[in-house]
Design a protein around this motif. Structure first.
Motif, PDB file in Angstrom:
ATOM      1  N   TYR A 313       0.631  -1.278  -0.033  1.00  0.00           N
ATOM      2  CA  TYR A 313       0.072   0.132   0.075  1.00  0.00           C
ATOM      3  C   TYR A 313       0.736   1.311   0.139  1.00  0.00           C
ATOM      4  O   TYR A 313       0.344   2.194   0.191  1.00  0.00           O
ATOM      5  CB  TYR A 313      -0.998   0.016   1.185  1.00  0.00           C
ATOM      6  CG  TYR A 313      -2.014  -1.046   1.182  1.00  0.00           C
ATOM      7  CD1 TYR A 313      -3.031  -1.060  -0.111  1.00  0.00           C
ATOM      8  CD2 TYR A 313      -2.176  -2.142   1.732  1.00  0.00           C
ATOM      9  CE1 TYR A 313      -4.119  -1.725   0.084  1.00  0.00           C
ATOM     10  CE2 TYR A 313      -3.260  -2.981   2.112  1.00  0.00           C
ATOM     11  CZ  TYR A 313      -4.201  -3.018   0.868  1.00  0.00           C
ATOM     12  OH  TYR A 313      -5.026  -3.788   0.866  1.00  0.00           O
ATOM     13  N   GLY A 314       2.206   1.083  -0.018  1.00  0.00           N
ATOM     14  CA  GLY A 314       3.064   2.165  -0.023  1.00  0.00           C
ATOM     15  C   GLY A 314       3.074   2.830   1.317  1.00  0.00           C
ATOM     16  O   GLY A 314       3.384   4.038   1.379  1.00  0.00           O
ATOM     17  N   TRP A 315       3.133   2.278   2.288  1.00  0.00           N
ATOM     18  CA  TRP A 315       3.017   2.808   3.625  1.00  0.00           C
ATOM     19  C   TRP A 315       4.322   2.622   4.411  1.00  0.00           C
ATOM     20  O   TRP A 315       4.386   2.770   5.768  1.00  0.00           O
ATOM     21  CB  TRP A 315       1.886   2.394   4.512  1.00  0.00           C
ATOM     22  CG  TRP A 315       0.608   2.541   3.891  1.00  0.00           C
ATOM     23  CD1 TRP A 315       0.220   3.901   3.168  1.00  0.00           C
ATOM     24  CD2 TRP A 315      -0.818   2.035   4.118  1.00  0.00           C
ATOM     25  NE1 TRP A 315      -1.018   3.848   2.923  1.00  0.00           N
ATOM     26  CE2 TRP A 315      -1.642   2.717   3.366  1.00  0.00           C
ATOM     27  CE3 TRP A 315      -1.003   0.640   4.628  1.00  0.00           C
ATOM     28  CZ2 TRP A 315      -2.928   2.217   3.359  1.00  0.00           C
ATOM     29  CZ3 TRP A 315      -2.258   0.493   4.629  1.00  0.00           C
ATOM     30  CH2 TRP A 315      -3.236   1.218   4.063  1.00  0.00           C
ATOM     31  N   THR A 316       5.336   1.954   3.600  1.00  0.00           N
ATOM     32  CA  THR A 316       6.537   1.829   4.308  1.00  0.00           C
ATOM     33  C   THR A 316       7.485   3.123   4.116  1.00  0.00           C
ATOM     34  O   THR A 316       7.654   3.812   3.169  1.00  0.00           O
ATOM     35  CB  THR A 316       7.191   0.454   3.541  1.00  0.00           C
ATOM     36  OG1 THR A 316       8.584   0.029   4.105  1.00  0.00           O
ATOM     37  CG2 THR A 316       7.262   0.782   2.069  1.00  0.00           C
ATOM     38  N   ASP A 317       8.529   3.043   5.219  1.00  0.00           N
ATOM     39  CA  ASP A 317       9.737   3.869   5.107  1.00  0.00           C
ATOM     40  C   ASP A 317      10.925   3.413   4.487  1.00  0.00           C
ATOM     41  O   ASP A 317      11.864   3.957   4.008  1.00  0.00           O
ATOM     42  CB  ASP A 317       9.969   4.574   6.502  1.00  0.00           C
ATOM     43  CG  ASP A 317       8.651   5.366   6.978  1.00  0.00           C
ATOM     44  OD1 ASP A 317       8.207   5.862   6.328  1.00  0.00           O
ATOM     45  OD2 ASP A 317       8.543   5.577   8.180  1.00  0.00           O
ATOM     46  N   ASP A 318      10.896   2.016   4.533  1.00  0.00           N
ATOM     47  CA  ASP A 318      12.264   1.259   4.182  1.00  0.00           C
ATOM     48  C   ASP A 318      11.625  -0.250   3.533  1.00  0.00           C
ATOM     49  O   ASP A 318      11.569  -1.153   4.276  1.00  0.00           O
ATOM     50  CB  ASP A 318      13.004   0.887   5.188  1.00  0.00           C
ATOM     51  CG  ASP A 318      14.437   0.577   4.881  1.00  0.00           C
ATOM     52  OD1 ASP A 318      14.312  -0.513   3.916  1.00  0.00           O
ATOM     53  OD2 ASP A 318      15.491   0.560   5.543  1.00  0.00           O
ATOM     54  N   ALA A 319      11.480  -0.262   2.265  1.00  0.00           N
ATOM     55  CA  ALA A 319      10.720  -1.548   1.842  1.00  0.00           C
ATOM     56  C   ALA A 319      11.656  -2.470   1.984  1.00  0.00           C
ATOM     57  O   ALA A 319      11.088  -3.626   2.054  1.00  0.00           O
ATOM     58  CB  ALA A 319      10.291  -1.125   0.247  1.00  0.00           C
ATOM     59  N   SER A 320      13.005  -2.309   1.645  1.00  0.00           N
ATOM     60  CA  SER A 320      13.934  -3.515   1.835  1.00  0.00           C
ATOM     61  C   SER A 320      13.777  -4.207   3.400  1.00  0.00           C
ATOM     62  O   SER A 320      14.084  -5.385   3.419  1.00  0.00           O
ATOM     63  CB  SER A 320      15.230  -3.168   1.458  1.00  0.00           C
ATOM     64  OG  SER A 320      15.331  -2.668   0.104  1.00  0.00           O
ATOM     65  N   GLY A 479      -0.782   5.783  -5.045  1.00  0.00           N
ATOM     66  CA  GLY A 479      -1.265   4.986  -6.327  1.00  0.00           C
ATOM     67  C   GLY A 479      -1.052   3.544  -6.052  1.00  0.00           C
ATOM     68  O   GLY A 479      -0.967   3.099  -5.049  1.00  0.00           O
ATOM     69  N   SER A 480      -0.873   2.739  -7.304  1.00  0.00           N
ATOM     70  CA  SER A 480      -0.862   1.136  -7.129  1.00  0.00           C
ATOM     71  C   SER A 480       0.279   0.842  -6.852  1.00  0.00           C
ATOM     72  O   SER A 480       1.145   0.141  -7.848  1.00  0.00           O
ATOM     73  CB  SER A 480      -1.385   0.623  -8.471  1.00  0.00           C
ATOM     74  OG  SER A 480      -2.741   0.958  -8.786  1.00  0.00           O
ATOM     75  N   TYR A 481       0.885   1.115  -5.693  1.00  0.00           N
ATOM     76  CA  TYR A 481       2.255   0.292  -5.086  1.00  0.00           C
ATOM     77  C   TYR A 481       2.005  -1.033  -5.205  1.00  0.00           C
ATOM     78  O   TYR A 481       2.965  -1.718  -5.596  1.00  0.00           O
ATOM     79  CB  TYR A 481       2.453   0.885  -3.764  1.00  0.00           C
ATOM     80  CG  TYR A 481       2.806   2.209  -3.645  1.00  0.00           C
ATOM     81  CD1 TYR A 481       4.105   2.681  -4.141  1.00  0.00           C
ATOM     82  CD2 TYR A 481       1.636   3.206  -3.357  1.00  0.00           C
ATOM     83  CE1 TYR A 481       4.699   4.107  -4.104  1.00  0.00           C
ATOM     84  CE2 TYR A 481       2.334   4.605  -3.100  1.00  0.00           C
ATOM     85  CZ  TYR A 481       3.363   4.938  -3.686  1.00  0.00           C
ATOM     86  OH  TYR A 481       3.909   6.319  -3.550  1.00  0.00           O
ATOM     87  N   PHE A 482       0.804  -1.791  -5.064  1.00  0.00           N
ATOM     88  CA  PHE A 482       0.939  -3.238  -4.666  1.00  0.00           C
ATOM     89  C   PHE A 482       0.849  -3.956  -6.077  1.00  0.00           C
ATOM     90  O   PHE A 482       0.956  -5.221  -6.219  1.00  0.00           O
ATOM     91  CB  PHE A 482      -0.450  -3.495  -3.911  1.00  0.00           C
ATOM     92  CG  PHE A 482      -1.924  -3.225  -4.739  1.00  0.00           C
ATOM     93  CD1 PHE A 482      -2.322  -4.193  -5.446  1.00  0.00           C
ATOM     94  CD2 PHE A 482      -2.438  -2.055  -4.234  1.00  0.00           C
ATOM     95  CE1 PHE A 482      -3.545  -3.825  -6.027  1.00  0.00           C
ATOM     96  CE2 PHE A 482      -3.564  -1.690  -4.525  1.00  0.00           C
ATOM     97  CZ  PHE A 482      -4.254  -2.524  -5.687  1.00  0.00           C
ATOM     98  N   VAL A 483       0.979  -3.024  -7.175  1.00  0.00           N
ATOM     99  CA  VAL A 483       1.387  -3.718  -8.666  1.00  0.00           C
ATOM    100  C   VAL A 483       2.634  -3.532  -9.197  1.00  0.00           C
ATOM    101  O   VAL A 483       2.900  -3.639 -10.408  1.00  0.00           O
ATOM    102  CB  VAL A 483       0.098  -3.388  -9.624  1.00  0.00           C
ATOM    103  CG1 VAL A 483      -1.206  -4.149  -9.086  1.00  0.00           C
ATOM    104  CG2 VAL A 483       0.037  -1.873  -9.852  1.00  0.00           C
TER     105      VAL A 483
END
Length: 506
Positions: A313-320, A479-483
């Motif tokens: 959902y694009g709610w991360t500060d550090d995706a890795s 936007g569509s972070y999950f795609v």
């Protein structure tokens, strides 16, 4: 842990069984089987779970279990009231039929969670034909069998429920008073000509409140296939209602000694808000649960799920970092309970966003193999196939999962993924319909507007595409972070979406 029943004491730490203080010659497999049965007294334990407990996942024939149970029964003897300590549960497995002595704390260990108990009451039958009672009995048995596969709640068998009262609500009330039943599932089967109508109701057994009800109208083509289909639909549909009820209860109940399972249920409540703040609060609760009880698989599987959700959902500060935490947590969940479909689901969705989509496909198939009625397993299989570049094959599991689980608040994302799969499989008309279904769940979800833009453009309806684009800008939001994995893993899909975007904005 020490379990006391009748003249016996089972010490699981030492692996010993004593009778009146004297050692009983129980072998290792007998102790393992007895321990598995005593952990949930009065409830069915499936054959697969028992075999895993005694043979540690080795491939053995079911007859070996029957031999060990027979030896254990002979070793224990009768209860003194004419009954046996271990009862057979037809088509499911076995259950401990006696009573544990002493307090739950002394027998089960301090702080162990009390999982919700659901009673499946026998479905009634109404038919113009005589001798159709077997149909209602078969549906009831199939539902019980399917429910036993769900590890996070416990099931009381219909024999106990039947003995408690005359009507469904009488049975639910009486079963609650004597057996700690939290929920009761009951219903009716009506057969007319070649149509079969099933009504099912989930009731809070303590308050009498109706939590969920559904009606199924099906063709009477093959009675056994219909029984399986209804059982699958009912079981998958009631699970979200139980999740919501239990997570809300955990949030509103008394404070004090909070167990790891309490924290998990509180986290579930925040998780299903589907907000940035909710996911972050849930993650902290799941982390705390893991620290309090490092042996609770649900804590790790939910931590894996929320870590993937923060990325999606694009709610991360550090995706890795979140990806690594999610994969590690889900891996630990599988180690702790390899027969829990939720663990494999968490592993699959974590890999969709932080690993290999192909690995996610295999994990999703494992979840479905453990429980074919597991809606999330089918949904994440569709996601993994889509991210792995096979949009056409992704459609069927996504549609099936949504049919099984129509009430999940997360379905807005699954409908959007279905729309992408249909769009990229050259069916933009159906993609538009799936996008509309996503907006019906959550009317201001920007990713749903995005896929509507692409679908309308693919149909050549550029004016409609521009209208969707304008509404998307009005809504705003992420936007569509999950795609993102869909596009990064598959350059041809990225090119196609880019082309449709250009058509819409020209």
């Amino acid at each position: 842990m020490r379990f006391s029943f009748g003249p016996f004491v089972l010490d699981t730490m030492r692996g010993t069984l004593t009778r009146d203080g004297c050692l009983v010659p129980a072998n290792h497999k007998g102790v393992a089987l007895l321990t598995a049965l005593l952990r949930t007294p009065g409830e069915a334990v499936g054959k697969t779970e028992l075999m895993d407990a005694a043979w540690l996942g080795a491939a053995v024939e079911e007859s070996n279990l029957s031999v060990q149970i027979a030896a254990l029964r002979k070793l224990l003897g009768g209860r003194g009231d004419g009954g046996e300590w271990i009862a057979t549960v037809p088509r499911v497995g076995y259950r401990f039929a006696g009573s544990l002595s002493g307090s739950n704390g002394s027998c089960l260990g301090s702080g162990q969670e009390v999982r919700p108990l659901i009673a499946v009451l026998p479905f009634g039958i109404a038919s113009d034909e005589m001798g159709k009672e077997y149909l209602a009995h078969g549906i009831t048995d199939d539902i019980i069998t399917a429910l036993v596969r769900y590890r996070w709640f416990r099931v009381v068998l219909r024999g106990l429920a039947l003995s408690q009262g005359e009507g469904p609500m009488d049975s639910a009330s009486a079963a609650t008073n004597s057996s700690g039943v939290h929920y009761a599932l009951h219903g009716n089967v009506r057969l007319a000509t070649q149509r079969l109508r099933i009504s099912a109701h989930l009731v809070d057994a303590q308050t009498g409140e109706h939590l969920w009800a559904e009606r199924y109208d099906l063709a009477m083509a093959d009675v056994f296939a219909i029984q399986d289909e209804i059982a699958e639909r009912v079981v998958a549909a009631i699970e979200p209602e139980l999740l919501k009820s239990e997570s809300l209860l955990a949030v509103t109940r008394h404070s004090g000694n909070v167990t790891a399972w309490d924290l998990v249920r509180q986290g579930m409540w925040h998780f299903h808000k589907v907000t940035r703040e909710g996911h972050r609060a849930a993650r902290e609760l799941f982390r705390d649960a893991c620290n309090i009880d490092p042996e609770l698989p649900e804590a790790y599987s939910w931590l894996g799920r929320v870590s993937a959700g923060l990325i999606a959902y694009g709610w991360t500060d550090d995706a890795s970092a979140d990806g690594r935490e999610g994969v590690a947590a889900a891996t630990r969940a599988i180690v702790l309970d390899p027969r829990d479909p939720y663990s494999h689901y968490a592993f699959a969705i974590a890999h969709c966003y932080a690993g290999s989509a192909n690995t996610a496909v295999l994990a999703a198939q494992s979840a479905i193999g453990i429980n074919p009625s597991f809606a999330l397993g089918h949904l994440v299989l569709g996601m993994a196939l889509l991210f792995d570049g096979d949009a056409r094959r992704a459609i069927a599991p996504l549609e099936h999962g949504l049919t099984l689980n129509p009430n999940d608040p997360q379905n807005v994302a699954w409908y959007v993924l279905l729309a992408y799969a249909q769009l990229l499989a050259n069916d933009p008309c159906r993609a538009l319909d799936s996008g509309n279904r996503a907006l019906a769940v959550r009317p201001h979800f920007r990713p749903a507007f995005e896929v509507q833009v692409y679908s309308a453009a693919a149909l050549g309806c550029l004016d409609e595409a521009k209208r969707w684009l304008a509404r998307m800008h009005e809504v705003g939001g992420p936007g569509s972070y999950f795609v993102v994995p869909l596009r990064t893993n598959n350059p041809r899909y990225d090119v196609r979406i880019t082309e449709l975007t250009k058509k819409a904005v020209l």
